[in-house]
Design a protein around this motif. Structure first.
Motif, PDB file in Angstrom:
ATOM      1  N   ALA A  41      94.891   3.824  94.275  1.00 25.24           N
ATOM      2  CA  ALA A  41      93.457   3.593  94.335  1.00 25.24           C
ATOM      3  C   ALA A  41      92.792   3.859  92.987  1.00 25.24           C
ATOM      4  CB  ALA A  41      92.826   4.462  95.423  1.00 25.24           C
ATOM      5  N   GLN A  45      90.597   1.142  91.175  1.00 30.31           N
ATOM      6  CA  GLN A  45      89.178   1.415  90.964  1.00 30.31           C
ATOM      7  C   GLN A  45      88.794   1.301  89.499  1.00 30.31           C
ATOM      8  OE1 GLN A  45      89.104   5.245  92.807  1.00 30.31           O
ATOM      9  NE2 GLN A  45      88.675   4.462  94.857  1.00 30.31           N
ATOM     10  N   HIS A  48      87.024  -1.940  87.687  1.00 29.36           N
ATOM     11  CA  HIS A  48      85.614  -2.331  87.752  1.00 29.36           C
ATOM     12  C   HIS A  48      84.912  -1.637  86.583  1.00 29.36           C
ATOM     13  CE1 HIS A  48      81.532  -2.968  88.995  1.00 29.36           C
ATOM     14  NE2 HIS A  48      81.911  -3.638  90.074  1.00 29.36           N
ATOM     15  N   ALA A  51      82.014   0.775  87.473  1.00 32.14           N
ATOM     16  CA  ALA A  51      82.434   1.904  88.299  1.00 32.14           C
ATOM     17  C   ALA A  51      83.207   2.931  87.474  1.00 32.14           C
ATOM     18  CB  ALA A  51      83.287   1.413  89.469  1.00 32.14           C
ATOM     19  N   TRP A 128      82.771  -1.021  96.061  1.00 31.60           N
ATOM     20  CA  TRP A 128      84.033  -1.232  95.342  1.00 31.60           C
ATOM     21  C   TRP A 128      84.953  -0.026  95.491  1.00 31.60           C
ATOM     22  CZ3 TRP A 128      87.684  -4.030  93.536  1.00 31.60           C
ATOM     23  CH2 TRP A 128      88.594  -3.506  92.622  1.00 31.60           C
ATOM     24  N   ILE A 129      84.428   1.159  95.272  1.00 29.72           N
ATOM     25  CA  ILE A 129      85.244   2.363  95.391  1.00 29.72           C
ATOM     26  C   ILE A 129      85.815   2.470  96.804  1.00 29.72           C
ATOM     27  CG2 ILE A 129      85.209   4.887  95.349  1.00 29.72           C
ATOM     28  CD1 ILE A 129      85.102   3.596  92.581  1.00 29.72           C
ATOM     29  N   HIS A 130      84.993   2.214  97.801  1.00 32.43           N
ATOM     30  CA  HIS A 130      85.448   2.297  99.195  1.00 32.43           C
ATOM     31  C   HIS A 130      86.546   1.273  99.471  1.00 32.43           C
ATOM     32  CE1 HIS A 130      85.310   2.508 103.597  1.00 32.43           C
ATOM     33  NE2 HIS A 130      85.282   1.184 103.572  1.00 32.43           N
ATOM     34  N   ALA A 132      88.516  -0.419  97.424  1.00 38.63           N
ATOM     35  CA  ALA A 132      89.742  -0.180  96.674  1.00 38.63           C
ATOM     36  C   ALA A 132      90.543   0.954  97.301  1.00 38.63           C
ATOM     37  CB  ALA A 132      89.412   0.142  95.218  1.00 38.63           C
ATOM     38  N   GLN A 133      89.842   1.961  97.814  1.00 37.88           N
ATOM     39  CA  GLN A 133      90.522   3.087  98.451  1.00 37.88           C
ATOM     40  C   GLN A 133      91.160   2.671  99.771  1.00 37.88           C
ATOM     41  OE1 GLN A 133      88.309   6.476 100.464  1.00 37.88           O
ATOM     42  NE2 GLN A 133      89.024   7.527  98.619  1.00 37.88           N
TER      43      GLN A 133
END
Length: 309
Positions: A41, A45, A48, A51, A128-130, A132-133
């Motif tokens: 992840a 992440q 981006h 981000a 995006w963070i969510h 990708a995780q």
């Protein structure tokens, strides 16, 4: 039922938290391959530009400042957050989410393309963070041999809109199944790039700075571990980082072998490591709440039915 809702306050008995033993998430998040998924992840992440700039300007995680940086602390804090919202009480999960939201409201960064300031809690960045995780968690779980059916995989994505709500997103705008998650990545890909920040993350994860006496151990244990996490990235991510993608079948074999080796360590021993979210949950909910992802094969008919996450 809305997967972002918590348990019915009218129910009696111990508090199952925001997921509960009946969820796919509860059964899978105790698997040791989640550590590989967490590193994957981070690699994803970092692609981006906005981000990752938010991370670089507000943390020494991958900068090498303050010693070797705080990437380990960041990874451990993320694991603690995931463990709390998965296995903790409703109150503990909501409190953890509130703490993350409060921290994010205080942070901003400079857009590397335009030079303008932006808030790190912008919905597009949180999304995006969510994604990708969740993509990394699900990909590693399934590819390492966890027998999730397509319906269970969809349910996993839907359940984790709880996670999205806790960090400040509107769950209705978050992918709720694997098809929607794949569509999100197709939509976001033109915005992704491996700039200097992404390469800094890549370099740190490949060879994190440590005491010289520990370098042999890092090269023996950590580098293959991080290399495997990197190898599981999608082909387009390898292209962005500028390195050829390894053969998928070889990566899958390595991941399954690593998963088998990690799972050979008794769960009771692994779960003793602090902060012990799973053991606390089992004491609260009883021995029947023990996470065991391989039981999903026999309980697929139950878990694939609509129900509360």
């Amino acid at each position: 039922m809305d997967e972002s809702a918590g348990p019915d306050p009218g129910l009696s008995g111990p508090d199952p938290g925001l997921y509960g033993p009946g969820s796919v998430t509860w059964q899978c998040h105790g698997d040791p391959v989640m550590w590989i998924a967490g590193v994957r992840a981070l690699y994803l992440q970092a692609l981006h530009p906005r981000a990752v700039r938010g991370v670089m300007e507000n943390s020494s995680a991958f900068s090498g400042e303050n010693g070797g940086g705080d990437a380990w602390g960041r990874l451990l804090r993320t694991a603690d957050f995931v463990g709390t919202i998965t296995y903790g009480t409703t109150e503990a999960a909501e409190r953890a989410g509130a703490r993350v939201r409060k921290i994010h409201t205080l942070l901003s960064a400079t857009d590397p393309a335009t030079g303008t300031r932006f808030r790190v809690d912008e919905p597009e960045l949180l999304l995006w963070i969510h994604c990708a995780q969740i993509d990394s968690f699900l990909h590693i779980l399934r590819r390492s041999g966890i027998p999730l059916t397509p319906a269970q995989a969809d349910r996993y994505v839907a359940e984790n809109r709880v996670n999205a709500r806790l960090v400040g997103l509107d769950p209705s705008g978050v992918p709720g199944d694997t098809a929607a998650l794949a569509a999100y990545f197709e939509r976001i890909r033109p915005e992704l790039a491996a700039g200097p920040d992404a390469h800094a993350v890549d370099a740190f994860l490949s060879a994190p700075p440590i005491h010289p006496l520990l370098v042999p151990g890092r090269n023996l244990v950590w580098r293959p571990f991080a290399g495997l996490a990197y190898a599981t990235l999608p082909g387009w991510a390898h292209q962005l980082y500028g390195r050829p993608a390894p053969a998928p079948r070889s990566v899958t074999r390595r991941l399954r072998l690593t998963g088998s080796l990690l799972r050979s360590i008794p769960a009771g021993l692994r779960w003793q490591l602090p902060p012990g979210h799973i053991l606390k949950a089992m004491r609260r909910m009883g021995p029947g709440s023990r996470p065991a992802p391989y039981t999903l094969r026999t309980s697929a008919a139950i878990l694939d039915r609509p129900g509360r996450a």
